[in-house]
Motif scaffolding. Structure first.
Motif, PDB file in Angstrom:
ATOM      1  N   GLU A 126       0.833  -1.197   0.000  1.00 50.95           N
ATOM      2  CA  GLU A 126       0.000   0.000   0.000  1.00 50.95           C
ATOM      3  C   GLU A 126       0.866   1.244   0.000  1.00 50.95           C
ATOM      4  N   ALA A 127       0.347   2.272  -0.610  1.00 52.86           N
ATOM      5  CA  ALA A 127       1.020   3.568  -0.613  1.00 52.86           C
ATOM      6  C   ALA A 127      -0.037   4.639  -0.416  1.00 52.86           C
ATOM      7  N   GLU A 128       0.306   5.634   0.359  1.00 54.95           N
ATOM      8  CA  GLU A 128      -0.533   6.821   0.549  1.00 54.95           C
ATOM      9  C   GLU A 128       0.366   7.997   0.210  1.00 54.95           C
ATOM     10  N   VAL A 129       0.032   8.708  -0.875  1.00 53.78           N
ATOM     11  CA  VAL A 129       0.910   9.751  -1.385  1.00 53.78           C
ATOM     12  C   VAL A 129       0.148  11.077  -1.461  1.00 53.78           C
ATOM     13  N   PRO A 130       0.691  12.133  -0.839  1.00 56.60           N
ATOM     14  CA  PRO A 130       0.032  13.433  -0.970  1.00 56.60           C
ATOM     15  C   PRO A 130       0.235  14.000  -2.373  1.00 56.60           C
ATOM     16  N   VAL A 131      -0.808  14.619  -2.894  1.00 57.39           N
ATOM     17  CA  VAL A 131      -0.744  15.289  -4.194  1.00 57.39           C
ATOM     18  C   VAL A 131      -1.420  16.656  -4.046  1.00 57.39           C
ATOM     19  N   SER A 132      -1.274  17.486  -5.054  1.00 58.20           N
ATOM     20  CA  SER A 132      -1.902  18.805  -5.047  1.00 58.20           C
ATOM     21  C   SER A 132      -2.764  18.967  -6.282  1.00 58.20           C
ATOM     22  N   LEU A 133      -3.860  19.674  -6.100  1.00 60.94           N
ATOM     23  CA  LEU A 133      -4.687  20.078  -7.228  1.00 60.94           C
ATOM     24  C   LEU A 133      -4.574  21.593  -7.312  1.00 60.94           C
ATOM     25  N   GLN A 134      -4.163  22.078  -8.473  1.00 56.31           N
ATOM     26  CA  GLN A 134      -3.992  23.508  -8.660  1.00 56.31           C
ATOM     27  C   GLN A 134      -5.166  24.032  -9.467  1.00 56.31           C
ATOM     28  N   VAL A 135      -5.940  24.899  -8.857  1.00 58.64           N
ATOM     29  CA  VAL A 135      -7.027  25.561  -9.567  1.00 58.64           C
ATOM     30  C   VAL A 135      -6.458  26.883 -10.067  1.00 58.64           C
ATOM     31  N   VAL A 136      -6.542  27.088 -11.368  1.00 58.14           N
ATOM     32  CA  VAL A 136      -5.992  28.293 -11.994  1.00 58.14           C
ATOM     33  C   VAL A 136      -7.127  29.166 -12.506  1.00 58.14           C
ATOM     34  N   PRO A 146       3.190  14.338 -13.103  1.00 55.67           N
ATOM     35  CA  PRO A 146       2.683  12.989 -12.836  1.00 55.67           C
ATOM     36  C   PRO A 146       3.220  12.413 -11.532  1.00 55.67           C
ATOM     37  N   LEU A 147       2.502  11.456 -11.015  1.00 53.97           N
ATOM     38  CA  LEU A 147       2.917  10.718  -9.822  1.00 53.97           C
ATOM     39  C   LEU A 147       3.536   9.413 -10.286  1.00 53.97           C
ATOM     40  N   ARG A 148       4.724   9.125  -9.805  1.00 57.26           N
ATOM     41  CA  ARG A 148       5.428   7.898 -10.192  1.00 57.26           C
ATOM     42  C   ARG A 148       5.482   6.958  -8.999  1.00 57.26           C
ATOM     43  N   LEU A 149       4.819   5.816  -9.113  1.00 56.31           N
ATOM     44  CA  LEU A 149       4.881   4.782  -8.088  1.00 56.31           C
ATOM     45  C   LEU A 149       5.985   3.801  -8.471  1.00 56.31           C
ATOM     46  N   THR A 150       6.893   3.564  -7.543  1.00 58.36           N
ATOM     47  CA  THR A 150       8.038   2.687  -7.784  1.00 58.36           C
ATOM     48  C   THR A 150       8.053   1.557  -6.759  1.00 58.36           C
ATOM     49  N   ASP A 151       8.975   0.632  -6.924  1.00 58.19           N
ATOM     50  CA  ASP A 151       9.155  -0.432  -5.933  1.00 58.19           C
ATOM     51  C   ASP A 151       9.373   0.178  -4.553  1.00 58.19           C
ATOM     52  N   ALA A 152      10.210   1.212  -4.484  1.00 57.38           N
ATOM     53  CA  ALA A 152      10.536   1.839  -3.200  1.00 57.38           C
ATOM     54  C   ALA A 152       9.330   2.522  -2.575  1.00 57.38           C
ATOM     55  N   SER A 153       8.493   3.174  -3.383  1.00 56.32           N
ATOM     56  CA  SER A 153       7.338   3.864  -2.806  1.00 56.32           C
ATOM     57  C   SER A 153       6.273   2.893  -2.322  1.00 56.32           C
ATOM     58  N   LEU A 154       6.347   1.642  -2.766  1.00 47.81           N
ATOM     59  CA  LEU A 154       5.398   0.616  -2.319  1.00 47.81           C
ATOM     60  C   LEU A 154       5.984  -0.291  -1.244  1.00 47.81           C
ATOM     61  N   ALA A 155       7.221  -0.022  -0.813  1.00 50.73           N
ATOM     62  CA  ALA A 155       7.867  -0.868   0.205  1.00 50.73           C
ATOM     63  C   ALA A 155       7.239  -0.606   1.561  1.00 50.73           C
ATOM     64  N   PRO A 156       7.002  -1.664   2.333  1.00 52.50           N
ATOM     65  CA  PRO A 156       6.506  -1.461   3.698  1.00 52.50           C
ATOM     66  C   PRO A 156       7.524  -0.655   4.498  1.00 52.50           C
ATOM     67  N   PRO A 157       7.063   0.270   5.355  1.00 55.37           N
ATOM     68  CA  PRO A 157       7.997   1.100   6.118  1.00 55.37           C
ATOM     69  C   PRO A 157       8.941   0.237   6.966  1.00 55.37           C
ATOM     70  N   GLY A 158      10.230   0.562   6.889  1.00 54.03           N
ATOM     71  CA  GLY A 158      11.236  -0.113   7.706  1.00 54.03           C
ATOM     72  C   GLY A 158      11.492  -1.561   7.360  1.00 54.03           C
ATOM     73  N   ARG A 159      11.049  -1.993   6.165  1.00 53.09           N
ATOM     74  CA  ARG A 159      11.241  -3.395   5.791  1.00 53.09           C
ATOM     75  C   ARG A 159      11.918  -3.490   4.450  1.00 53.09           C
ATOM     76  N   TRP A 160      11.896  -4.661   3.861  1.00 52.77           N
ATOM     77  CA  TRP A 160      12.570  -4.915   2.584  1.00 52.77           C
ATOM     78  C   TRP A 160      12.012  -4.029   1.493  1.00 52.77           C
ATOM     79  N   ARG A 161      12.824  -3.826   0.502  1.00 53.79           N
ATOM     80  CA  ARG A 161      12.392  -3.002  -0.647  1.00 53.79           C
ATOM     81  C   ARG A 161      12.398  -3.826  -1.899  1.00 53.79           C
TER      82      ARG A 161
END
Length: 161
Positions: A126-136, A146-161
């Motif tokens: 699981e990943a929870e990632v903050p993003v922004s919406l810009q109203v112009v 764009p948001l890039r989800l990688t192996d590292a961003s999906l790694a459990p905290p403090g565990r294997w990657r």
């Protein structure tokens, strides 16, 4: 020479910090129009299960938008139950008319059922990632990032990657 070392060190630290600082994911649009957040799956060792209930959800001040994870099957027959690659996902959110220009916080949550092909470890990630919406303002353009989800961003905290 010594008097140059300190400013040079500071410049190097600033340059390294700037190189590591990646702008947050963002989608932009004027009020009354649609903003699109692109999610790119930059997975290397993780394979995503095609039959599992993978979910990607964007939560905004104006509601939630879900997207379906998809892609072609893995080319190797022994990994057929996995995607060969996960296609980019575009999540579209309509900005309500009358919304004032500015940055609005949002978040993307992803739950993917994966196997690490190098380690043979299969878990829900699981990943929870903050993003922004810009109203112009009407007639202006904002910056989409764009948001890039990688192996590292999906790694459990403090565990294997």
């Amino acid at each position: 020479m010594r008097h140059l070392a300190r400013p040079l060190s500071l410049c190097l630290l600033l340059a390294v910090g700037a190189a590591q600082a990646v702008g947050p994911a963002q989608a932009a649009a004027p009020a009354g129009q649609t903003a699109t957040l692109s999610v790119i799956f930059g997975l290397r060792d993780l394979l995503v299960n095609r039959d599992a209930p993978n979910t990607v959800r964007l939560t905004t001040p104006w509601g939630q938008i879900s997207g379906a994870v998809n892609g072609p099957p893995h080319p190797d027959a022994k990994y057929r139950e996995y995607y060969g690659r996960v296609r980019p996902l575009n999540l579209q959110v309509r900005v309500p008319p009358g919304t004032r220009p500015g940055l609005y916080p949002a978040s993307l949550s992803a739950r993917l059922f994966t196997c690490n092909q190098n380690r043979g470890l299969c878990i829900q990630r699981e990943a929870e990632v903050p993003v922004s919406l810009q109203v112009v303002a009407v007639g202006e353009t904002g910056q989409d990032c764009p948001l890039r989800l990688t192996d590292a961003s999906l790694a459990p905290p403090g565990r294997w990657r």
